[in-house]
Design a protein around this motif. Sequence first.
Motif, PDB file in Angstrom:
ATOM      1  N   ALA A 121       2.465   1.677  -3.255  1.00 53.38           N
ATOM      2  CA  ALA A 121       1.488   2.305  -4.395  1.00 53.38           C
ATOM      3  C   ALA A 121       1.174   3.741  -4.040  1.00 53.38           C
ATOM      4  O   ALA A 121       1.128   4.602  -5.268  1.00 53.38           O
ATOM      5  N   ARG A 122       1.436   4.288  -2.879  1.00 56.33           N
ATOM      6  CA  ARG A 122       1.175   5.677  -2.740  1.00 56.33           C
ATOM      7  C   ARG A 122       2.403   6.665  -3.061  1.00 56.33           C
ATOM      8  O   ARG A 122       2.220   7.597  -3.445  1.00 56.33           O
ATOM      9  N   TYR A 123       3.446   5.796  -3.053  1.00 58.06           N
ATOM     10  CA  TYR A 123       4.784   6.562  -3.167  1.00 58.06           C
ATOM     11  C   TYR A 123       5.845   5.674  -4.072  1.00 58.06           C
ATOM     12  O   TYR A 123       6.660   5.017  -3.542  1.00 58.06           O
ATOM     13  N   THR A 165       0.889  -1.177   0.036  1.00 53.28           N
ATOM     14  CA  THR A 165      -0.009  -0.046  -0.018  1.00 53.28           C
ATOM     15  C   THR A 165       0.940   1.335  -0.073  1.00 53.28           C
ATOM     16  O   THR A 165       0.501   2.174  -0.600  1.00 53.28           O
ATOM     17  N   ILE A 166       1.805   1.195   0.703  1.00 55.09           N
ATOM     18  CA  ILE A 166       2.795   2.409   0.959  1.00 55.09           C
ATOM     19  C   ILE A 166       3.654   2.595  -0.688  1.00 55.09           C
ATOM     20  O   ILE A 166       3.552   3.810  -0.830  1.00 55.09           O
ATOM     21  N   SER A 188      10.193   6.589   1.189  1.00 54.87           N
ATOM     22  CA  SER A 188       9.535   7.155   2.150  1.00 54.87           C
ATOM     23  C   SER A 188       9.735   6.763   3.553  1.00 54.87           C
ATOM     24  O   SER A 188      10.223   5.527   3.733  1.00 54.87           O
TER      25      SER A 188
END
Length: 73
Positions: free
Chosen positions: A19-21, A16-17, A26
Amino acid sequence: MTAFDRYRALLRKLSTIRARYPQGGSPEEDAVLDDLDDVWSEMSEGERAAVSSERARALGLAEPQDSASPPPG
């Protein structure tokens, strides 16, 4: 929750992380990777083997070879 369950949950969180970044790097991703290392050390060899394919996909590693299958060729 077992170490195996925690590890799988962390792998999903990592996906999920990422996919966002998609550019990576990050602080949240770094923290999850550290947590994955900690939980990995708590797991048995059997648990590690059971999650190896899922781990390889989430971390972008080469898929582990199935030791039960005959060698290619």
